[in-house]
Design a protein around this motif. Sequence first.
Motif, PDB file in Angstrom:
ATOM      1  N   ALA A   1       0.817  -1.215   0.000  1.00 25.66           N
ATOM      2  CA  ALA A   1       0.000   0.000   0.000  1.00 25.66           C
ATOM      3  C   ALA A   1       0.850   1.265   0.000  1.00 25.66           C
ATOM      4  N   ASN A   2       2.041   1.158   0.557  1.00 26.04           N
ATOM      5  CA  ASN A   2       2.925   2.325   0.643  1.00 26.04           C
ATOM      6  C   ASN A   2       4.057   2.279  -0.385  1.00 26.04           C
ATOM      7  N   ARG A   3       3.914   1.398  -1.376  1.00 24.81           N
ATOM      8  CA  ARG A   3       4.880   1.289  -2.467  1.00 24.81           C
ATOM      9  C   ARG A   3       6.300   1.065  -1.958  1.00 24.81           C
ATOM     10  N   ARG A   4       6.408   0.149  -1.007  1.00 21.60           N
ATOM     11  CA  ARG A   4       7.708  -0.198  -0.440  1.00 21.60           C
ATOM     12  C   ARG A   4       8.100  -1.596  -0.912  1.00 21.60           C
ATOM     13  N   ALA A   5       9.340  -1.943  -0.696  1.00 19.29           N
ATOM     14  CA  ALA A   5       9.849  -3.247  -1.105  1.00 19.29           C
ATOM     15  C   ALA A   5       9.131  -4.376  -0.359  1.00 19.29           C
ATOM     16  N   VAL A   6       9.105  -5.538  -0.968  1.00 18.21           N
ATOM     17  CA  VAL A   6       8.513  -6.713  -0.323  1.00 18.21           C
ATOM     18  C   VAL A   6       9.324  -7.056   0.926  1.00 18.21           C
ATOM     19  N   PRO A   7       8.682  -7.321   2.054  1.00 16.02           N
ATOM     20  CA  PRO A   7       9.421  -7.649   3.277  1.00 16.02           C
ATOM     21  C   PRO A   7      10.341  -8.859   3.092  1.00 16.02           C
TER      22      PRO A   7
ATOM     23  N   LYS B   1      11.741 -20.555  13.938  1.00 16.22           N
ATOM     24  CA  LYS B   1      11.980 -19.552  12.900  1.00 16.22           C
ATOM     25  C   LYS B   1      10.684 -18.813  12.585  1.00 16.22           C
ATOM     26  N   GLN B   2       9.578 -19.556  12.482  1.00 14.58           N
ATOM     27  CA  GLN B   2       8.297 -18.933  12.154  1.00 14.58           C
ATOM     28  C   GLN B   2       7.844 -17.967  13.239  1.00 14.58           C
ATOM     29  N   GLU B   3       8.014 -18.365  14.496  1.00 14.56           N
ATOM     30  CA  GLU B   3       7.611 -17.505  15.609  1.00 14.56           C
ATOM     31  C   GLU B   3       8.441 -16.232  15.639  1.00 14.56           C
ATOM     32  N   ALA B   4       9.746 -16.358  15.394  1.00 18.11           N
ATOM     33  CA  ALA B   4      10.619 -15.186  15.387  1.00 18.11           C
ATOM     34  C   ALA B   4      10.285 -14.263  14.221  1.00 18.11           C
ATOM     35  N   GLU B   5       9.989 -14.831  13.049  1.00 18.71           N
ATOM     36  CA  GLU B   5       9.600 -14.017  11.894  1.00 18.71           C
ATOM     37  C   GLU B   5       8.316 -13.246  12.180  1.00 18.71           C
ATOM     38  N   THR B   6       7.365 -13.916  12.810  1.00 15.76           N
ATOM     39  CA  THR B   6       6.091 -13.273  13.142  1.00 15.76           C
ATOM     40  C   THR B   6       6.310 -12.114  14.102  1.00 15.76           C
ATOM     41  N   ALA B   7       7.131 -12.340  15.127  1.00 14.75           N
ATOM     42  CA  ALA B   7       7.404 -11.284  16.103  1.00 14.75           C
ATOM     43  C   ALA B   7       8.161 -10.123  15.471  1.00 14.75           C
ATOM     44  N   ALA B   8       9.103 -10.433  14.588  1.00 12.32           N
ATOM     45  CA  ALA B   8       9.864  -9.374  13.912  1.00 12.32           C
ATOM     46  C   ALA B   8       8.957  -8.565  12.989  1.00 12.32           C
ATOM     47  N   ALA B   9       8.050  -9.241  12.292  1.00 12.08           N
ATOM     48  CA  ALA B   9       7.105  -8.545  11.414  1.00 12.08           C
ATOM     49  C   ALA B   9       6.221  -7.605  12.220  1.00 12.08           C
ATOM     50  N   ALA B  10       5.734  -8.075  13.365  1.00 10.65           N
ATOM     51  CA  ALA B  10       4.883  -7.240  14.216  1.00 10.65           C
ATOM     52  C   ALA B  10       5.647  -6.020  14.716  1.00 10.65           C
ATOM     53  N   ALA B  11       6.912  -6.230  15.114  1.00  7.94           N
ATOM     54  CA  ALA B  11       7.720  -5.120  15.610  1.00  7.94           C
ATOM     55  C   ALA B  11       7.992  -4.091  14.514  1.00  7.94           C
ATOM     56  N   LEU B  12       8.311  -4.571  13.309  1.00  6.37           N
ATOM     57  CA  LEU B  12       8.602  -3.655  12.206  1.00  6.37           C
ATOM     58  C   LEU B  12       7.344  -2.915  11.777  1.00  6.37           C
ATOM     59  N   LEU B  13       6.219  -3.599  11.720  1.00  6.06           N
ATOM     60  CA  LEU B  13       4.967  -2.942  11.332  1.00  6.06           C
ATOM     61  C   LEU B  13       4.608  -1.850  12.323  1.00  6.06           C
ATOM     62  N   ALA B  14       4.752  -2.129  13.615  1.00  5.50           N
ATOM     63  CA  ALA B  14       4.456  -1.112  14.631  1.00  5.50           C
ATOM     64  C   ALA B  14       5.365   0.105  14.456  1.00  5.50           C
ATOM     65  N   MET B  15       6.641  -0.133  14.148  1.00  3.79           N
ATOM     66  CA  MET B  15       7.583   0.954  13.949  1.00  3.79           C
ATOM     67  C   MET B  15       7.223   1.781  12.719  1.00  3.79           C
ATOM     68  N   LEU B  16       6.885   1.104  11.621  1.00  6.58           N
ATOM     69  CA  LEU B  16       6.546   1.801  10.383  1.00  6.58           C
ATOM     70  C   LEU B  16       5.267   2.619  10.538  1.00  6.58           C
ATOM     71  N   GLU B  17       4.276   2.059  11.210  1.00  5.19           N
ATOM     72  CA  GLU B  17       3.019   2.779  11.413  1.00  5.19           C
ATOM     73  C   GLU B  17       3.221   3.984  12.321  1.00  5.19           C
TER      74      GLU B  17
ATOM     75  N   LYS C   1       6.014   5.717  12.548  1.00  8.16           N
ATOM     76  CA  LYS C   1       6.725   6.723  11.767  1.00  8.16           C
ATOM     77  C   LYS C   1       5.790   7.428  10.788  1.00  8.16           C
ATOM     78  N   ALA C   2       4.818   6.670  10.261  1.00 10.73           N
ATOM     79  CA  ALA C   2       3.912   7.238   9.246  1.00 10.73           C
ATOM     80  C   ALA C   2       2.793   8.056   9.856  1.00 10.73           C
ATOM     81  N   ALA C   3       2.515   7.862  11.149  1.00 17.68           N
ATOM     82  CA  ALA C   3       1.409   8.566  11.791  1.00 17.68           C
ATOM     83  C   ALA C   3       1.713  10.053  11.870  1.00 17.68           C
ATOM     84  N   PRO C   4       0.725  10.923  11.583  1.00 15.97           N
ATOM     85  CA  PRO C   4       0.968  12.363  11.675  1.00 15.97           C
ATOM     86  C   PRO C   4       1.220  12.784  13.104  1.00 15.97           C
TER      87      PRO C   4
END
Length: 229
Positions: free
Chosen positions: A163-169, A203-219, A221-224
Amino acid sequence: MTATADWVEAALGHRPRDPARFDRALTHSSRATASYERLEFLGDRVLGLVMAEWLYETFPDEPEGNLSKRFNALVTGAVCAQVARDLGVVPHLRLGKQARDDGASDSDNVLGDVMEALLGAVYQEAGLDVARTLVRRLWADRVATDTRAPQHPKSALQEWAAANRRAVPAYAIVDRSGPGHAPRFTVKAVVGPDEASAQGTSKQEAETAAAAALLAMLEAKAAPKKRRR
């Protein structure tokens, strides 16, 4: 074995005909060759069938995608492990000394597998109807709590990136530590110049946790930013 039979009857509502089967479901390979692994294989399929059937009946208007999200959130190793803890499985685990010293009694991997092995044992002795009743009792609060289908963090991150025209995770294992029965993975999730790391027992659990952490950070940063008064 009487102690095992008494606990199984109290916790699972089924009096074992063959207590040795349930001893095996509670036995880690560090303790004996006859471990829970084969029963875990069976119980995983029993849980999957019962959960899929249950969700199909409970949410008749939801599309396949939402049912899959619910399913994936409810049958994870972490959820199975928490169900096992709630049942009081930990004191009944049969572990080798080294595995116990390494903390296997609190490992999501071990407890999740044991929970599935117990379901497999119940299925073998009492059949699908009894196993279905047990799963619906143990998972009842978790199914009833989620009125909306949960979005898996990796899917949510991928949708945000698109949605934000960023690279595939992308995901990479940064570190793996711990013994074989209780590993700890550190995984890094990356979207363009942004990244976040997290740990998990797989590995799957760590990937899920990392994705959640990165998404929270990106959101965040994007919030006004709020205007100063």
